[in-house]
Design an enzyme around this catalytic site. Sequence first.
Site, PDB file in Angstrom:
ATOM      1  N   LYS A  16     -16.836   7.434  -7.961  1.00  0.00           N
ATOM      2  CA  LYS A  16     -15.676   7.510  -7.060  1.00  0.00           C
ATOM      3  C   LYS A  16     -15.981   6.666  -5.838  1.00  0.00           C
ATOM      4  O   LYS A  16     -17.145   6.452  -5.502  1.00  0.00           O
ATOM      5  CB  LYS A  16     -15.441   8.972  -6.639  1.00  0.00           C
ATOM      6  CG  LYS A  16     -14.066   9.239  -6.070  1.00  0.00           C
ATOM      7  CD  LYS A  16     -13.022   9.441  -7.153  1.00  0.00           C
ATOM      8  CE  LYS A  16     -11.628   9.497  -6.568  1.00  0.00           C
ATOM      9  NZ  LYS A  16     -10.604   9.770  -7.585  1.00  0.00           N
ATOM     10  N   ASP A  21      -6.423   5.642  -6.290  1.00  0.00           N
ATOM     11  CA  ASP A  21      -6.334   7.085  -5.993  1.00  0.00           C
ATOM     12  C   ASP A  21      -5.415   7.158  -4.779  1.00  0.00           C
ATOM     13  O   ASP A  21      -4.612   6.225  -4.563  1.00  0.00           O
ATOM     14  CB  ASP A  21      -7.724   7.683  -5.720  1.00  0.00           C
ATOM     15  CG  ASP A  21      -7.704   9.216  -5.625  1.00  0.00           C
ATOM     16  OD1 ASP A  21      -7.595   9.879  -6.666  1.00  0.00           O
ATOM     17  OD2 ASP A  21      -7.774   9.759  -4.497  1.00  0.00           O
TER      18      ASP A  21
HETATM   19  P1  NDP Z   1      -0.421   9.538  -3.354  1.00  0.00           P
HETATM   20  O1  NDP Z   1      -1.065   8.951  -2.158  1.00  0.00           O
HETATM   21  O2  NDP Z   1       0.495   8.723  -4.183  1.00  0.00           O
HETATM   22  O3  NDP Z   1       0.387  10.863  -2.965  1.00  0.00           O
HETATM   23  C1  NDP Z   1      -0.192  11.910  -2.263  1.00  0.00           C
HETATM   24  C2  NDP Z   1       0.912  12.827  -1.802  1.00  0.00           C
HETATM   25  O4  NDP Z   1       0.321  13.983  -1.205  1.00  0.00           O
HETATM   26  C3  NDP Z   1       1.814  12.194  -0.745  1.00  0.00           C
HETATM   27  O5  NDP Z   1       3.134  12.616  -0.949  1.00  0.00           O
HETATM   28  C4  NDP Z   1       1.254  12.769   0.553  1.00  0.00           C
HETATM   29  O6  NDP Z   1       2.201  12.872   1.604  1.00  0.00           O
HETATM   30  C5  NDP Z   1       0.863  14.137   0.101  1.00  0.00           C
HETATM   31  N1  NDP Z   1      -0.142  14.736   0.973  1.00  0.00           N
HETATM   32  C6  NDP Z   1      -1.283  14.186   1.422  1.00  0.00           C
HETATM   33  N2  NDP Z   1      -1.935  15.043   2.214  1.00  0.00           N
HETATM   34  C7  NDP Z   1      -1.173  16.162   2.258  1.00  0.00           C
HETATM   35  C8  NDP Z   1      -1.303  17.395   2.913  1.00  0.00           C
HETATM   36  N3  NDP Z   1      -2.367  17.670   3.678  1.00  0.00           N
HETATM   37  N4  NDP Z   1      -0.312  18.312   2.730  1.00  0.00           N
HETATM   38  C9  NDP Z   1       0.753  18.049   1.948  1.00  0.00           C
HETATM   39  N5  NDP Z   1       0.923  16.891   1.313  1.00  0.00           N
HETATM   40  C10 NDP Z   1      -0.032  15.969   1.461  1.00  0.00           C
HETATM   41  O7  NDP Z   1      -1.644  10.103  -4.238  1.00  0.00           O
HETATM   42  P2  NDP Z   1      -1.666  10.473  -5.769  1.00  0.00           P
HETATM   43  O8  NDP Z   1      -0.375  11.081  -6.152  1.00  0.00           O
HETATM   44  O9  NDP Z   1      -2.206   9.340  -6.531  1.00  0.00           O
HETATM   45  O10 NDP Z   1      -2.817  11.591  -5.791  1.00  0.00           O
HETATM   46  C11 NDP Z   1      -2.557  12.951  -5.476  1.00  0.00           C
HETATM   47  C12 NDP Z   1      -3.741  13.796  -5.907  1.00  0.00           C
HETATM   48  O11 NDP Z   1      -3.954  13.623  -7.309  1.00  0.00           O
HETATM   49  C13 NDP Z   1      -5.068  13.462  -5.240  1.00  0.00           C
HETATM   50  O12 NDP Z   1      -5.813  14.659  -5.106  1.00  0.00           O
HETATM   51  C14 NDP Z   1      -5.747  12.566  -6.260  1.00  0.00           C
HETATM   52  O13 NDP Z   1      -7.154  12.582  -6.138  1.00  0.00           O
HETATM   53  C15 NDP Z   1      -5.311  13.270  -7.542  1.00  0.00           C
HETATM   54  N6  NDP Z   1      -5.391  12.421  -8.722  1.00  0.00           N
HETATM   55  C16 NDP Z   1      -4.709  11.240  -8.770  1.00  0.00           C
HETATM   56  C17 NDP Z   1      -4.774  10.461  -9.893  1.00  0.00           C
HETATM   57  C18 NDP Z   1      -3.962   9.237 -10.035  1.00  0.00           C
HETATM   58  O14 NDP Z   1      -3.940   8.684 -11.159  1.00  0.00           O
HETATM   59  N7  NDP Z   1      -3.264   8.786  -9.016  1.00  0.00           N
HETATM   60  C19 NDP Z   1      -5.667  10.837 -11.038  1.00  0.00           C
HETATM   61  C20 NDP Z   1      -6.241  12.150 -10.922  1.00  0.00           C
HETATM   62  C21 NDP Z   1      -6.134  12.881  -9.775  1.00  0.00           C
HETATM   63  P3  NDP Z   1       2.868  11.566   2.274  1.00  0.00           P
HETATM   64  O15 NDP Z   1       3.877  11.108   1.264  1.00  0.00           O
HETATM   65  O16 NDP Z   1       3.455  12.090   3.514  1.00  0.00           O
HETATM   66  O17 NDP Z   1       1.749  10.594   2.466  1.00  0.00           O
END
Ligand code: NDP
Length: 457
Positions: free
Chosen positions: A139, A179
Amino acid sequence: MGRARGQDDRRPAPETRAQVREVWRDVLRRDPHQTLFHGDVLGVLRSVGPVLAEHPEYADVLGRLCEPERQIVFRVPWTDDAGRTRVNRGFRVQFNSALGPYKGGLRFAPSVDLDVIKFLGFEQIFKNALTGQDIGGGKGGADFDPKQASPTEVMRFCQSFAVELARRVGAAVDVPAGDMGVGPREIGWILGQYQRVVGLHEPGAFTGKPAVLGGSALRPEATGFGVVYFLQRILGEQGRDLDGARVVVSGSGNVALHAMDKVIAAGATVVGCSDSRGSVSEPDGVDVDALREVKGQGGSVADYAEKRSGAQTSDGSAFTLECEVALPCATQNEIRPDEARALVDNGCWAVVEGANGPVTPAAREILREAGVGFGPGKAANAGGVAVSALEMQQAAGRERWSAQDVDERLAAIMVDVHDRARDAGERYCGDPTDYENGANAAAFLRVAEAVHSLGVV
Ligand code: NDP
């Protein structure tokens, strides 16, 4: 997987338990402040007891699993649009390569530090093993906030980050993906600079690329879709399905939006969602395309709700809303004991982690005692890395597979991930619904056998 083991067969011998305690003491002693990493290690050490009772020779592997093969921490200097020099800290933790090249995403967020990256990297070893594919765990990322930067600043940052990364990664060495804060655009920029530095056309060094650069069909959708395939298997075991179910999804990023698309396609209604600025309830159902459009323009879920007559905003958690299914898809520690109790009181059937570590250990215990189905992230969100590994396969064979082809492979992999966790839960814990311990046990077996077979290296 053979017969379930009885209570007495599940306790390792005293000398094996002493070996595990020594590993745990070393983890605490070496990095006393890395609490996220500690929590994850402890979960795995607790789960693997019954495996060690059957395979005491694997106790010797634990010490090597808990210490990354390599941790790279580096300076990332870049120039902002005003001409000022800025400095961030970059990370790549190459945790374990017994099963294949290190594989895991890059996260750009101000909260990134070595603890976060080690926690995610450790988790990734087991997630990747569970997919059945030949990929090790790693990572990386940086404490850089892309939300506070212009596109040209993000590109300069990615280029500086890539210069350091270039000496450490490669198609047969370490294959980063995106990510949080890193999508296809950033991967394209990182790949572009990487190829200049190494002087090779080597798109297989990164996954999650834009399609035109060889990115796999369905990679953006893969994690969210995979979460729902996993959820459907859990519900199937409960004799339920998604048709008519109310679902709350936290986050409105990549994973969340695609999970919403998939549950809606299966007949469910998304009654709540959130982002880093707040949450929204909408009993008649969130319009995901409208939400996607608002988020794509840099808006918040509150901006989305303003345009919708039936939606209400709140500063609190979306998980206090009534729902049958909860999909935390934002970030770590979103469901704490208060939210878990609310979900139980509201009759929730299943909580499946789209994000990494969104349900705290205490909250998991509350869900377990109440019999709520729980899909741990290392199993349930493995679809993203699984399709990344399919992207590596396509790059190596210079092939392009259709979205339908990739989707069929993804669905089959998620069924296997589910069944491996269920079968190991039954065999080693006497409970096929214990996906958490089952996923750890099944993944550990595969990684431990590989590490053991390589000798002491
Ligand atoms: P993104 O950056 O696309 O989206 C993250 C979302 O979470 C955004 O809407 C963000 O808000 C919101 N967010 C961040 N911090 C907070 C918080 N403290 N409270 C509430 N909402 C919050 O990331 P991903 O969708 O790619 O990833 C999301 C999760 O999934 C992570 O934990 C990542 O490690 C995990 N993951 C992702 C993978 C992938 O393929 N992308 C694979 C496996 C796991 P805002 O829109 O306001 O920024």
